[in-house]
Design a protein around this motif. Structure first.
Motif, short mmCIF file in Angstrom:
data_model
loop_
_atom_site.label_atom_id
_atom_site.label_comp_id
_atom_site.label_asym_id
_atom_site.label_seq_id
_atom_site.Cartn_x
_atom_site.Cartn_y
_atom_site.Cartn_z
N GLU A 102 39.18 41.89 47.71
CA GLU A 102 38.48 42.19 46.46
C GLU A 102 38.64 41.07 45.44
O GLU A 102 37.70 40.73 44.71
N GLY A 144 35.43 39.09 44.06
CA GLY A 144 35.17 39.00 42.63
C GLY A 144 34.99 37.57 42.18
O GLY A 144 34.11 37.26 41.36
N HIS A 193 30.99 44.52 43.02
CA HIS A 193 30.80 43.12 42.65
C HIS A 193 29.38 42.62 42.87
O HIS A 193 29.07 41.46 42.56
#
Length: 258
Positions: free
Chosen positions: A23, A27, A74
């Protein structure tokens, strides 16, 4: 399409750790306005440890749930390698979800490398070719698959504009990112996006090659980094139409898969 390759030295000890790191990098790729972020071979469990390949394995449904949530948060398509568990069988797999979190394909590595891979995993079948943007379709290969010319050619014949290759290529095989990636791109007139591990004996040098074999981006041989490349497919339409070598293949001697 902007492509982000997450070249990293990462040896997870827990599934939760893998998704925290995934993650974070997803991002970062989204911040760079990437449309697709790619993680290396067996990223979720680490390459290549027989214990972690079993203990950190996931079903396809479980991984799809994790990736779907991250992709939606995202706004980015994600391709990541994992040890896929189906009953008692393991596969060296890659899953691709689009920016809306919809699973587009789940590919199981066809060509297993060495005794350890062959003892752990079962071989799969050719990747689906999936559309992740209106103008761009992709297929997936995993590491040693790239050494088999027919695997990339098969994706091209079935409509792929890009071959996404996730890898755990070692330093002894650095000719793969330096030479084989651009050659596969050139001989099939498609984009090849090659994402590799780095550190611990891995070669790094993640790269994106254009349909004419030129490099759009190249990563370091030593450092973790986010390798970014822009593949403007419309700019390559004329070149690709004029360089379809597969159309001239003597299929009476070298048959192609239907």
């Amino acid at each position: 399409m902007r492509i982000a390759l997450c070249q990293m030295a990462f040896w997870p000890t827990a599934i939760s750790q893998s998704f925290e790191v995934l993650e974070k990098w997803a991002g970062a790729a989204s911040t760079e306005k990437a449309d697709l972020v790619v993680f290396p071979e067996l990223f979720i469990c680490g390459y290549l440890n027989a214990v972690s390949a079993r203990e950190l394995s996931l079903t396809g449904a479980d991984l799809a749930g994790y990736l779907s949530n991250i992709a939606r948060r995202h706004g980015i398509a994600i391709c990541a390698g994992y040890s896929e568990r189906k009953g008692e069988v393991l596969y060296n797999s890659a899953m691709l979800v689009d920016r809306d979190g919809i699973q587009r394909l789940n590919y199981r590595k066809m060509h297993l490398w060495g005794d350890l891979e062959k003892s752990l995993f079962s071989p799969g079948e050719p990747s689906a070719v999936a559309q992740i943007q209106p103008a761009c379709s992709v297929g997936v290969l995993i590491c040693y698959d790239l050494d088999i010319p027919a695997a990339t050619q098969d994706l091209q014949r079935r409509g792929a504009d890009m071959a996404v290759v996730i890898s755990a290529t070692g330093k002894d095989y650095s000719l793969v990112p330096r030479m084989q990636v651009p050659v596969r791109a050139y001989e099939n007139s498609l984009c090849v996006a090659f994402c590799n591990h780095v550190g611990g004996g891995f070669a790094g040098e993640s790269a994106v090659a254009a349909p004419d074999g030129s490099f759009l981006a190249r990563g370091s041989a030593e450092e973790e980094e986010l390798v970014l490349a822009d593949f403007k497919i419309r700019d390559w339409h004329h070149y690709r139409s004029a360089h379809r070598y597969v159309d001239d293949q003597r299929v009476d001697y070298f048959p192609l898969r239907p």
